[in-house]
Motif scaffolding. Structure first.
Motif, PDB file in Angstrom:
ATOM      1  N   LEU A  49     -24.269 -24.195 -67.524  1.00  0.00           N
ATOM      2  CA  LEU A  49     -23.355 -24.907 -68.236  1.00  0.00           C
ATOM      3  C   LEU A  49     -23.790 -25.647 -69.630  1.00  0.00           C
ATOM      4  CD1 LEU A  49     -20.337 -26.413 -67.816  1.00  0.00           C
ATOM      5  CD2 LEU A  49     -21.617 -28.048 -66.690  1.00  0.00           C
ATOM      6  N   ALA A  50     -25.047 -25.911 -69.673  1.00  0.00           N
ATOM      7  CA  ALA A  50     -25.729 -26.513 -70.719  1.00  0.00           C
ATOM      8  C   ALA A  50     -25.510 -25.477 -72.008  1.00  0.00           C
ATOM      9  CB  ALA A  50     -27.172 -27.013 -70.426  1.00  0.00           C
ATOM     10  N   ARG A  51     -26.041 -24.110 -71.373  1.00  0.00           N
ATOM     11  CA  ARG A  51     -26.228 -23.223 -72.347  1.00  0.00           C
ATOM     12  C   ARG A  51     -24.891 -22.820 -73.206  1.00  0.00           C
ATOM     13  NH1 ARG A  51     -29.277 -19.721 -68.911  1.00  0.00           N
ATOM     14  NH2 ARG A  51     -30.506 -21.359 -68.470  1.00  0.00           N
ATOM     15  N   GLU A  52     -23.563 -22.898 -72.227  1.00  0.00           N
ATOM     16  CA  GLU A  52     -22.234 -22.537 -72.615  1.00  0.00           C
ATOM     17  C   GLU A  52     -21.853 -23.786 -73.718  1.00  0.00           C
ATOM     18  OE1 GLU A  52     -19.010 -21.652 -70.014  1.00  0.00           O
ATOM     19  OE2 GLU A  52     -20.603 -20.216 -68.800  1.00  0.00           O
ATOM     20  N   LEU A  53     -22.245 -24.964 -73.189  1.00  0.00           N
ATOM     21  CA  LEU A  53     -21.777 -26.156 -74.130  1.00  0.00           C
ATOM     22  C   LEU A  53     -22.405 -25.974 -75.388  1.00  0.00           C
ATOM     23  CD1 LEU A  53     -21.705 -28.866 -71.471  1.00  0.00           C
ATOM     24  CD2 LEU A  53     -19.863 -27.851 -72.416  1.00  0.00           C
ATOM     25  N   GLU A  54     -23.794 -26.029 -75.366  1.00  0.00           N
ATOM     26  CA  GLU A  54     -24.413 -25.682 -76.730  1.00  0.00           C
ATOM     27  C   GLU A  54     -23.905 -24.552 -77.628  1.00  0.00           C
ATOM     28  OE1 GLU A  54     -28.681 -25.406 -75.800  1.00  0.00           O
ATOM     29  OE2 GLU A  54     -28.559 -27.586 -75.542  1.00  0.00           O
ATOM     30  N   GLN A  56     -20.715 -23.543 -77.794  1.00  0.00           N
ATOM     31  CA  GLN A  56     -19.383 -24.191 -78.062  1.00  0.00           C
ATOM     32  C   GLN A  56     -19.795 -25.484 -79.303  1.00  0.00           C
ATOM     33  OE1 GLN A  56     -17.262 -25.309 -74.917  1.00  0.00           O
ATOM     34  NE2 GLN A  56     -17.101 -23.122 -74.203  1.00  0.00           N
ATOM     35  N   GLY A  57     -20.888 -25.789 -79.568  1.00  0.00           N
ATOM     36  CA  GLY A  57     -21.563 -26.745 -80.453  1.00  0.00           C
ATOM     37  C   GLY A  57     -21.718 -28.264 -79.871  1.00  0.00           C
ATOM     38  N   ALA A  58     -21.618 -28.521 -78.446  1.00  0.00           N
ATOM     39  CA  ALA A  58     -21.907 -29.849 -77.994  1.00  0.00           C
ATOM     40  C   ALA A  58     -23.328 -29.939 -78.127  1.00  0.00           C
ATOM     41  CB  ALA A  58     -21.229 -29.752 -76.724  1.00  0.00           C
ATOM     42  N   ILE A  59     -23.786 -31.348 -78.029  1.00  0.00           N
ATOM     43  CA  ILE A  59     -25.259 -31.671 -77.955  1.00  0.00           C
ATOM     44  C   ILE A  59     -25.427 -32.146 -76.577  1.00  0.00           C
ATOM     45  CG2 ILE A  59     -26.807 -33.245 -78.690  1.00  0.00           C
ATOM     46  CD1 ILE A  59     -25.557 -33.181 -81.569  1.00  0.00           C
TER      47      ILE A  59
END
Ligand SMILES: [Zn+2]
Length: 133
Positions: A49-54, A56-59
């Motif tokens: 989930l962290a990789r997908e969020l990163e 998309q530009g999320a920190i």
């Protein structure tokens, strides 16, 4: 008297007394020089989930947690390993794990066409080369 390890399983030298610390896993009281301290990255968000969020530009926050273990727990958790008699004298670092690199994936639309076109040509080339001699 023969020594099993060069540093007698500790790193205090000839210091004398030193404080005791508790094992974070089992709660055993161990001397500070004998305890195994490991700093590991910890994230409240699971890895995928962290990789997908990163992407998309999320920190995504990443914390470093330092844990203290007794020798029994360090071996049980795979941080240390039981070593052969010759290898015991050597010093090992706990942070020798290689850094993982992100694998760049080719988009699936262009990948099959590229792999299909060279495959027949190479197979024909090898067949032709085999047929000639
Ligand atoms: Zn322990």
């Amino acid at each position: 008297m023969p020594k099993k390890r060069k540093n007698r399983g500790r790193h205090k030298g000839d210091k004398g007394k030193e404080p005791m610390v508790y094992c974070d896993n089992c709660g055993k009281l161990v001397p500070r020089s004998k305890a195994v301290r490991v700093t590991v990255p910890y994230s409240p968000v699971p890895g995928d989930l962290a990789r997908e969020l990163e992407k998309q530009g999320a920190i995504v926050p990443r914390y470093y947690v330092t844990k203290t273990y007794c020798i029994n727990c360090a071996i049980y958790l795979g941080i240390l390993k039981v070593r052969a008699e010759d290898e015991r004298k050597r010093k090992v670092s706990l942070t020798k794990a290689p850094a993982r690199r992100e694998v760049i994936t080719v988009p699936p639309a262009s990948k099959p066409s590229q792999t299909q076109t060279p495959a027949p040509s190479t197979s024909q080339g090898t067949q032709g080369a085999q047929a000639k001699p």
